[in-house]
Design an enzyme around this catalytic site. Structure first.
Site, mmCIF file in Angstrom:
data_model
loop_
_atom_site.group_PDB
_atom_site.id
_atom_site.type_symbol
_atom_site.label_atom_id
_atom_site.label_comp_id
_atom_site.label_asym_id
_atom_site.label_seq_id
_atom_site.Cartn_x
_atom_site.Cartn_y
_atom_site.Cartn_z
ATOM 1 N N HIS A 96 -6.705 8.519 -16.025
ATOM 2 C CA HIS A 96 -6.770 7.467 -17.045
ATOM 3 C C HIS A 96 -8.107 7.661 -17.769
ATOM 4 C CE1 HIS A 96 -4.576 5.611 -13.623
ATOM 5 N NE2 HIS A 96 -3.871 4.976 -14.529
ATOM 6 N N ASP A 108 -10.960 6.408 -15.727
ATOM 7 C CA ASP A 108 -11.297 7.068 -14.451
ATOM 8 C C ASP A 108 -12.526 7.952 -14.659
ATOM 9 O OD1 ASP A 108 -8.975 5.981 -13.439
ATOM 10 O OD2 ASP A 108 -7.824 7.849 -13.565
ATOM 11 N N MET A 133 -1.762 15.943 -17.236
ATOM 12 C CA MET A 133 -1.286 14.639 -17.711
ATOM 13 C C MET A 133 -2.462 13.681 -17.905
ATOM 14 S SD MET A 133 -0.672 11.334 -16.381
ATOM 15 C CE MET A 133 0.336 10.895 -14.964
ATOM 16 N N GLU A 189 6.966 5.250 -17.384
ATOM 17 C CA GLU A 189 7.005 5.097 -15.919
ATOM 18 C C GLU A 189 7.448 3.685 -15.530
ATOM 19 O OE1 GLU A 189 3.301 6.183 -14.004
ATOM 20 O OE2 GLU A 189 3.899 5.198 -12.143
ATOM 21 N N LYS A 200 8.472 0.405 -13.213
ATOM 22 C CA LYS A 200 8.113 -0.231 -11.942
ATOM 23 C C LYS A 200 8.657 -1.653 -11.999
ATOM 24 C CE LYS A 200 4.116 -0.984 -8.893
ATOM 25 N NZ LYS A 200 2.645 -0.919 -8.746
ATOM 26 N N GLU A 223 8.898 7.118 -10.055
ATOM 27 C CA GLU A 223 7.994 7.128 -8.895
ATOM 28 C C GLU A 223 8.717 6.648 -7.642
ATOM 29 O OE1 GLU A 223 3.910 5.852 -9.274
ATOM 30 O OE2 GLU A 223 4.047 4.738 -7.383
ATOM 31 N N HIS A 230 8.217 3.031 -6.489
ATOM 32 C CA HIS A 230 8.648 1.954 -7.378
ATOM 33 C C HIS A 230 10.116 1.612 -7.152
ATOM 34 C CE1 HIS A 230 5.106 2.909 -10.329
ATOM 35 N NE2 HIS A 230 4.715 2.592 -9.114
ATOM 36 N N ASP A 244 6.194 11.097 -10.043
ATOM 37 C CA ASP A 244 5.140 10.541 -9.189
ATOM 38 C C ASP A 244 5.671 10.441 -7.763
ATOM 39 O OD1 ASP A 244 3.506 10.319 -11.382
ATOM 40 O OD2 ASP A 244 3.218 8.140 -11.238
ATOM 41 N N ASP A 298 2.970 -2.893 -2.950
ATOM 42 C CA ASP A 298 2.880 -1.499 -3.398
ATOM 43 C C ASP A 298 1.943 -0.714 -2.471
ATOM 44 O OD1 ASP A 298 2.541 0.830 -4.809
ATOM 45 O OD2 ASP A 298 1.594 -0.101 -6.545
ATOM 46 N N ASP A 357 1.756 2.827 -1.826
ATOM 47 C CA ASP A 357 1.236 4.149 -2.219
ATOM 48 C C ASP A 357 0.933 5.044 -1.022
ATOM 49 O OD1 ASP A 357 1.378 3.896 -4.986
ATOM 50 O OD2 ASP A 357 -0.576 2.932 -5.127
ATOM 51 N N ASP A 398 1.044 10.337 -6.599
ATOM 52 C CA ASP A 398 0.433 9.080 -7.048
ATOM 53 C C ASP A 398 0.317 8.149 -5.843
ATOM 54 O OD1 ASP A 398 -0.727 7.226 -8.597
ATOM 55 O OD2 ASP A 398 1.109 6.542 -9.577
#
Ligand code: GCO
Ligand code: MN
Ligand code: MN
Ligand code: MN
Length: 386
Positions: A53, A56, A87, A180, A182, A216, A219, A244, A254, A256, A286
């Site tokens: 991002h 980031d 990406m 994406e 979710k 993802e 998700h 993802d 969530d 991850d 991800d």
């Protein structure tokens, strides 16, 4: 064995291995890692690239000089270690300005700011060599439908994506955009909850060919859906531009989790689907290390994601080469060339022939397809007993 190389096209995000282990109930458990250091470590582990991002790498309030320094240090590390940035994406969720959405905010000023921020982030992504641009609408949703913006939100989101696709073209960026989905978290309800929602929406855009889906694992799993099924539909539509990978228990927050940590069978069928269809995009993990872990745990996590993918890829190869499994598969399918020819495409003759045909309904209902046997063979294979 099962040690990745860049040819495997595995990627991580700066925000994934860089996660400092904050959650809604607790403070960070790890120190931040610098972007150049992450680049070095991921390259050593055999990854292909690192995604980001805008914020980031460059804090939202950075000065121009600070931005230039951070970007040039990052580029130098990418160069030194041969890592790519395939990406890029925009952080449209952390800053309080986006608390009620970005492109779907009811405040026109927020929507315009989201466009500005995304254009600048697309400039940065292009500078770093990214050719895929992701839209994850984490804040694009509601808790309160009394605001009456359900249809407006769809229109605002569509206008924004059309605007940004034209911006990309006007700059000569050639981005492929991925949407994406979710279902929820951080919003109570997020717009476009599933891969199917995104596929339907893409068809309404001005330049649908520029857009694909970034599904993802976690998700769909949060919502109790079968991720491999969702991915199959995206592949069928020719829209799998990115994926993802992570893991998740159904019905939880969530999580991850490390890829393959939880739903090993779905992960197997997902990897088999990607490999059998020669998916050529990036395989992006991800996910992040558990909050319990120190830095060593972070690299164990990253290594584990890639290792599990490669082990499942080997299992998929074994599945395809296993004569007993292949025999069970052929036994499952019943072929009938005459009926298939009649059913393939409508003609008045085919319709008439099918209408006058006699079917042995009772035989159709009695046949055992052998799925218990086939599934147990799969389990034996996954557990390493074949
Ligand atoms: C999540 C999302 C994000 C996005 C990322 C890139 O659940 O938080 O998956 O990690 O993928 O913001 O757009
Ligand atoms: Mn996610
Ligand atoms: Mn997440
Ligand atoms: Mn994601």
């Amino acid at each position: 064995e099962f040690t990745p190389t860049p040819a495997d096209q595995f990627t991580f995000g700066l925000w994934t291995v860089g996660s400092i282990g904050r959650d809604p109930f607790g403070e960070p458990t790890r120190k931040p890692l610098s972007a150049p250091y992450i680049v070095q470590r991921l390259a050593e582990l055999g990854a292909y690239g690192v995604n980001l991002h805008d914020n980031d790498l460059v804090p939202i309030d950075a000065s121009a000089a600070e931005r230039d320094r951070l970007v040039s240090d990052f580029k130098a590390a990418l160069n030194d270690h041969g890592l790519k940035v395939p990406m890029a994406t925009t952080n449209l969720f952390t800053d309080p300005a986006f608390k009620d959405g970005a492109f779907t905010s009811a405040d026109a000023r927020v929507r315009a700011y989201a466009l500005q921020k995304t254009m600048l982030s697309m400039d940065l992504g292009h500078e770093l060599g990214a050719d895929v641009y992701d839209f994850w609408g984490g804040r694009e949703g509601t808790e309160v439908d009394a605001g009456g913006k359900l249809l407006d939100s769809l229109a605002w989101f569509r206008d924004s994506l059309n605007f940004l696709a034209d911006y990309s073209e006007s700059q000569g960026y050639n981005y492929k955009f991925v949407l994406e989905p979710k279902p929820n978290e951080p919003r109570g309800d997020i717009f476009f909850p599933t891969a199917g929602s995104m596929l339907g929406f893409i068809a309404t855009l001005d330049k649908p060919d520029r857009f694909g889906v970034n599904p993802e694992f976690a998700h769909d799993t949060m919502a109790g859906l079968n991720f491999a099924h969702a991915v199959a539909q995206v592949i069928d539509a020719g829209k799998l531009f990115h994926i993802d990978l992570n893991d998740q228990k159904m019905g939880r927050f969530d999580q991850d989790l490390r890829f393959g940590a939880e739903n090993i069978k779905t992960a197997f069928f997902l990897v088999k689907l990607l490999e059998d269809t020669h998916y050529s995009g990036m395989k992006h993990f991800d996910a992040h290390a558990l909050r319990t872990e120190d830095e060593a745990g972070v690299w164990a996590f990253a290594k584990g994601c890639m290792r599990t993918y490669l082990m499942l890829k080997e299992k998929a190869r074994q599945f395809n080469d296993d004569s007993e499994i292949q025999a069970a598969l052929s036994a499952y399918r019943v072929e009938d060339s005459e009926l298939e020819a009649l059913s393939k495409k409508f003609s008045p003759e085919n319709a008439q022939a099918l209408k006058s045909r006699t079917f042995d309904r009772s035989a159709l209902g009695t046949r055992g397809p052998g799925l218990e046997h086939l599934d147990q063979l799969t389990i034996d294979l996954i557990l390493g007993m074949r």
